[in-house]
Design an enzyme around this catalytic site. Structure first.
Site, PDB file in Angstrom:
ATOM      1  N   LYS A  36       0.826  -1.215   0.000  1.00 35.99           N
ATOM      2  CA  LYS A  36       0.000   0.000   0.000  1.00 35.99           C
ATOM      3  C   LYS A  36       0.865   1.273   0.000  1.00 35.99           C
ATOM      4  O   LYS A  36       2.072   1.222   0.268  1.00 35.99           O
ATOM      5  CB  LYS A  36      -0.944  -0.035   1.211  1.00 35.99           C
ATOM      6  CG  LYS A  36      -1.974  -1.186   1.140  1.00 35.99           C
ATOM      7  CD  LYS A  36      -2.979  -1.133   2.292  1.00 35.99           C
ATOM      8  CE  LYS A  36      -4.021  -2.243   2.171  1.00 35.99           C
ATOM      9  NZ  LYS A  36      -5.059  -2.149   3.232  1.00 35.99           N
ATOM     10  N   TYR A  64     -12.195  -1.943  -3.934  1.00 32.00           N
ATOM     11  CA  TYR A  64     -12.746  -2.163  -2.592  1.00 32.00           C
ATOM     12  C   TYR A  64     -14.272  -2.039  -2.579  1.00 32.00           C
ATOM     13  O   TYR A  64     -14.852  -1.702  -1.545  1.00 32.00           O
ATOM     14  CB  TYR A  64     -12.112  -1.184  -1.604  1.00 32.00           C
ATOM     15  CG  TYR A  64     -10.763  -1.639  -1.061  1.00 32.00           C
ATOM     16  CD1 TYR A  64     -10.649  -2.821  -0.324  1.00 32.00           C
ATOM     17  CD2 TYR A  64      -9.617  -0.884  -1.250  1.00 32.00           C
ATOM     18  CE1 TYR A  64      -9.436  -3.243   0.188  1.00 32.00           C
ATOM     19  CE2 TYR A  64      -8.387  -1.289  -0.733  1.00 32.00           C
ATOM     20  CZ  TYR A  64      -8.313  -2.478  -0.003  1.00 32.00           C
ATOM     21  OH  TYR A  64      -7.096  -2.884   0.516  1.00 32.00           O
ATOM     22  N   PHE A  69     -15.624   3.498   6.950  1.00 30.19           N
ATOM     23  CA  PHE A  69     -14.226   3.783   6.627  1.00 30.19           C
ATOM     24  C   PHE A  69     -13.953   3.818   5.127  1.00 30.19           C
ATOM     25  O   PHE A  69     -12.815   3.991   4.708  1.00 30.19           O
ATOM     26  CB  PHE A  69     -13.309   2.763   7.306  1.00 30.19           C
ATOM     27  CG  PHE A  69     -13.569   1.318   6.916  1.00 30.19           C
ATOM     28  CD1 PHE A  69     -13.031   0.771   5.762  1.00 30.19           C
ATOM     29  CD2 PHE A  69     -14.372   0.507   7.720  1.00 30.19           C
ATOM     30  CE1 PHE A  69     -13.262  -0.548   5.407  1.00 30.19           C
ATOM     31  CE2 PHE A  69     -14.622  -0.826   7.368  1.00 30.19           C
ATOM     32  CZ  PHE A  69     -14.068  -1.336   6.207  1.00 30.19           C
ATOM     33  N   ARG A 115      -1.804 -14.146   4.477  1.00 30.01           N
ATOM     34  CA  ARG A 115      -2.533 -13.432   5.538  1.00 30.01           C
ATOM     35  C   ARG A 115      -1.852 -13.642   6.891  1.00 30.01           C
ATOM     36  O   ARG A 115      -1.857 -12.740   7.740  1.00 30.01           O
ATOM     37  CB  ARG A 115      -4.005 -13.833   5.548  1.00 30.01           C
ATOM     38  CG  ARG A 115      -4.727 -13.238   4.325  1.00 30.01           C
ATOM     39  CD  ARG A 115      -6.222 -13.384   4.366  1.00 30.01           C
ATOM     40  NE  ARG A 115      -6.879 -12.578   5.377  1.00 30.01           N
ATOM     41  CZ  ARG A 115      -7.390 -11.359   5.176  1.00 30.01           C
ATOM     42  NH1 ARG A 115      -7.292 -10.775   3.983  1.00 30.01           N
ATOM     43  NH2 ARG A 115      -8.000 -10.723   6.135  1.00 30.01           N
ATOM     44  N   THR A 148      -5.534  -7.139  10.573  1.00 34.44           N
ATOM     45  CA  THR A 148      -5.900  -5.898   9.887  1.00 34.44           C
ATOM     46  C   THR A 148      -5.510  -4.668  10.708  1.00 34.44           C
ATOM     47  O   THR A 148      -4.925  -3.721  10.169  1.00 34.44           O
ATOM     48  CB  THR A 148      -7.429  -5.870   9.648  1.00 34.44           C
ATOM     49  OG1 THR A 148      -7.805  -7.073   8.981  1.00 34.44           O
ATOM     50  CG2 THR A 148      -7.833  -4.666   8.825  1.00 34.44           C
ATOM     51  N   ARG A 188       2.426  -6.174   9.088  1.00 33.36           N
ATOM     52  CA  ARG A 188       1.672  -5.030   9.626  1.00 33.36           C
ATOM     53  C   ARG A 188       2.224  -4.562  10.967  1.00 33.36           C
ATOM     54  O   ARG A 188       2.259  -3.359  11.244  1.00 33.36           O
ATOM     55  CB  ARG A 188       0.179  -5.378   9.707  1.00 33.36           C
ATOM     56  CG  ARG A 188      -0.480  -5.282   8.319  1.00 33.36           C
ATOM     57  CD  ARG A 188      -1.843  -5.896   8.292  1.00 33.36           C
ATOM     58  NE  ARG A 188      -2.583  -5.555   7.072  1.00 33.36           N
ATOM     59  CZ  ARG A 188      -3.669  -6.209   6.671  1.00 33.36           C
ATOM     60  NH1 ARG A 188      -4.134  -7.214   7.379  1.00 33.36           N
ATOM     61  NH2 ARG A 188      -4.288  -5.836   5.561  1.00 33.36           N
ATOM     62  N   ASN A 206      -2.303   0.336   6.684  1.00 33.02           N
ATOM     63  CA  ASN A 206      -1.771  -0.895   7.278  1.00 33.02           C
ATOM     64  C   ASN A 206      -0.846  -1.692   6.358  1.00 33.02           C
ATOM     65  O   ASN A 206      -0.742  -2.911   6.474  1.00 33.02           O
ATOM     66  CB  ASN A 206      -2.917  -1.744   7.844  1.00 33.02           C
ATOM     67  CG  ASN A 206      -3.905  -2.188   6.786  1.00 33.02           C
ATOM     68  OD1 ASN A 206      -3.762  -1.823   5.617  1.00 33.02           O
ATOM     69  ND2 ASN A 206      -4.885  -2.968   7.168  1.00 33.02           N
ATOM     70  N   HIS A 242      -2.197  -5.358   1.483  1.00 36.14           N
ATOM     71  CA  HIS A 242      -3.470  -6.038   1.259  1.00 36.14           C
ATOM     72  C   HIS A 242      -3.174  -7.465   0.841  1.00 36.14           C
ATOM     73  O   HIS A 242      -2.202  -7.710   0.130  1.00 36.14           O
ATOM     74  CB  HIS A 242      -4.258  -5.354   0.125  1.00 36.14           C
ATOM     75  CG  HIS A 242      -5.344  -6.230  -0.439  1.00 36.14           C
ATOM     76  ND1 HIS A 242      -6.582  -6.338   0.134  1.00 36.14           N
ATOM     77  CD2 HIS A 242      -5.347  -7.090  -1.499  1.00 36.14           C
ATOM     78  CE1 HIS A 242      -7.311  -7.220  -0.559  1.00 36.14           C
ATOM     79  NE2 HIS A 242      -6.583  -7.689  -1.548  1.00 36.14           N
ATOM     80  N   GLU A 256      -9.537 -10.606  -7.928  1.00 37.25           N
ATOM     81  CA  GLU A 256      -8.590  -9.501  -7.726  1.00 37.25           C
ATOM     82  C   GLU A 256      -7.415  -9.571  -8.710  1.00 37.25           C
ATOM     83  O   GLU A 256      -6.927  -8.541  -9.171  1.00 37.25           O
ATOM     84  CB  GLU A 256      -8.086  -9.516  -6.281  1.00 37.25           C
ATOM     85  CG  GLU A 256      -9.186  -9.168  -5.281  1.00 37.25           C
ATOM     86  CD  GLU A 256      -8.729  -9.133  -3.835  1.00 37.25           C
ATOM     87  OE1 GLU A 256      -9.512  -8.662  -2.992  1.00 37.25           O
ATOM     88  OE2 GLU A 256      -7.598  -9.574  -3.540  1.00 37.25           O
TER      89      GLU A 256
END
Ligand code: ATP
Ligand code: MG
Length: 137
Positions: free
Chosen positions: A9, A49, A57, A85, A91, A102, A112, A115, A126
C-alpha cells in the site's frame, strides 16, 4: 499450489520498504509470479474495494489507496492465501502479532501497509482486476 493477490500500500511504498516486504514473501516460500506498480485513481480504488462500499471507513480507505503508488503482485505457493494473511498479520496493527508485516510497517488501521486476498475465489477476481491480460501459467 495456490495464487493470491498482494498490494504493498502507499504508506509502505513511501517508507521505501518494498524490498523488505517482498523478501518476507520469498522467505515464506511465496513466489512472485506477476508484478505491477501503479498509482490508482479514486475510481480504481473504489472499484477494487467495492465490497466495502457504504462502510464508515470506505471514503478514507479510497482516499488513502489512491494517495500514491502501490506495488501489486501475484504470489504463488502452497496455501498462498492463508500463508500470506498469516505473515501480513491482523488488519489492525494494534492486534498484529510481532514479526508480521503489519506489526512492523503499518502506520494505522487504514495505513496498514499491505493487502492480501481473503480467499482463493476473491484472489481470482482480484488478479483479473489488476492483470486483465492474464498472468504467466
Ligand atoms: P485488506 O483487504 O486490505 O487485505 P483486510 O482483509 O485485513 O485488509 P478488510 O476488512 O478487507 O481487512 O478491510 C480492508 C481495509 O480497510 C483494511 O486493510 C483497512 O485498511 C481498512 N479498514 C478495515 N476496517 C477498518 C476500520 N474499522 N476503520 C478504518 N479502516 C478500516
Ligand atoms: Mg480484505
Amino acid at each position: 499450489i495456490e495464487r493470491t493477490l498482494s498490494i504493498i500500500k502507499p504508506n509502505a511504498v513511501a517508507k521505501n520498504v518494498i524490498g523488505q516486504i517482498l523478501s518476507r514473501f520469498e522467505t515464506a516460500d511465496l513466489r512472485i509470479v506477476a508484478a505491477r506498480m501503479l498509482h490508482m485513481s479514486r475510481e480504481q480504488a473504489s472499484a477494487f474495494y467495492a465490497v466495502h462500499q457504504g462502510k464508515p471507513f470506505f471514503d478514507e480507505l479510497v482516499e488513502f489507496m489512491s494517495s500514491g503508488p502501490v506495488l501489486v503482485t501475484v504470489l504463488e505457493g502452497e496455501d498462498a492465501v492463508a500463508k500470506n494473511r498469516e505473515i501480513m498479520g491482523a488488519t489492525n496493527p494494534a492486534n498484529a502479532a510481532p514479526g508480521t508485516i503489519r506489526a512492523d510497517f503499518a502506520d494505522s488501521l487504514t495505513e496498514n501497509a499491505v493487502h492480501g486476498s481473503d480467499s482463493s475465489e476473491t484472489a481470482a477476481v482480484e488478479i483479473a482486476f489488476f492483470f486483465p491480460e492474464g498472468v504467466c501459467p
